[in-house]
Design an enzyme around this catalytic site. Structure first.
Site, PDB file in Angstrom:
ATOM      1  N   SER A  62      -3.423   2.276  -3.590  1.00  0.00           N
ATOM      2  CA  SER A  62      -4.038   3.510  -4.083  1.00  0.00           C
ATOM      3  C   SER A  62      -3.013   4.468  -4.665  1.00  0.00           C
ATOM      4  O   SER A  62      -3.366   5.375  -5.421  1.00  0.00           O
ATOM      5  CB  SER A  62      -4.780   4.220  -2.955  1.00  0.00           C
ATOM      6  OG  SER A  62      -5.857   3.457  -2.505  1.00  0.00           O
ATOM      7  N   LYS A 105     -10.607  10.813   0.550  1.00  0.00           N
ATOM      8  CA  LYS A 105      -9.511  11.317  -0.283  1.00  0.00           C
ATOM      9  C   LYS A 105      -9.914  12.601  -1.010  1.00  0.00           C
ATOM     10  O   LYS A 105      -9.138  13.559  -1.078  1.00  0.00           O
ATOM     11  CB  LYS A 105      -9.069  10.245  -1.289  1.00  0.00           C
ATOM     12  CG  LYS A 105      -8.389   9.066  -0.609  1.00  0.00           C
ATOM     13  CD  LYS A 105      -8.164   7.921  -1.565  1.00  0.00           C
ATOM     14  CE  LYS A 105      -7.574   6.739  -0.795  1.00  0.00           C
ATOM     15  NZ  LYS A 105      -7.470   5.544  -1.599  1.00  0.00           N
TER      16      LYS A 105
END
Length: 178
Positions: A62, A105
């Site tokens: 990520s 996130k």
């Protein structure tokens, strides 16, 4: 003695910290990186960064777009936009690939006072389905299909954003070879 933990010294040096980052911490880290990797070296050579397996499975891809953005920032000597968070896996052709944990996130970025979040375009449906409307409305969400889109959104300098956008439209020898 050999390291039996499965991690390298380089990986230990960049392990995530639970402490909040301050501007002085980021500046010191950036200054340290400038001493380690001179710009001239990066301008003269191709760079391939490989993160070997050994940590938690799928813990790290990520950060691909953030790592590329940081390297471009270093090479150009231009800071990335403040109050911007980003996530997304990057492949060798420059495509930004979807990642997991989008809701967490985006919510974390919102809690930390971030104003702009750059995300993989393929994760748009996750944001629209999983992230509360009030959080989405409070953030500028930028969806990127390619690394050039990420860079155009990540830099504050209008000239750099224009160059990144032009690069996204131009044919790439690497892209056409794939």
């Amino acid at each position: 003695t050999p390291d039996t933990s499965g991690s390298s010294a380089a990986a230990a040096a960049v392990a995530p910290s639970r402490a909040p980052l301050s501007a002085s911490t980021v500046a010191a880290s950036s200054a340290s990186a400038r001493r380690v990797v001179p710009r001239a070296l990066l301008a003269e050579r191709d760079l391939h960064v490989h993160f070997p397996a050994g940590a938690v499975s799928k813990d790290g891809p990520s950060a691909g777009v953030a790592i590329v953005s940081a390297l471009v920032s270093h090479v150009l000597g231009q800071p990335l936009r403040a109050n911007t968070a980003m996530t997304g896996e990057i492949c060798l052709s420059g495509a930004v690939l979807p990642v997991g944990g989008i809701k967490e996130k985006v919510l974390a970025a919102h809690r930390r006072g971030v104003h702009r979040v750059i995300l993989p375009a393929a994760n748009r449906r996750h944001v629209e389905h999983d992230v509360p409307r009030d959080v989405r409305d409070a953030l500028q969400l930028v969806y990127a299909e390619r690394i050039e889109h990420v860079l155009a959104a990540a830099f504050d300098n209008a000239a750099l954003r224009a160059a990144a956008a032009a690069s996204a439209a131009a044919p790439s020898p690497l892209r056409s070879a794939l």
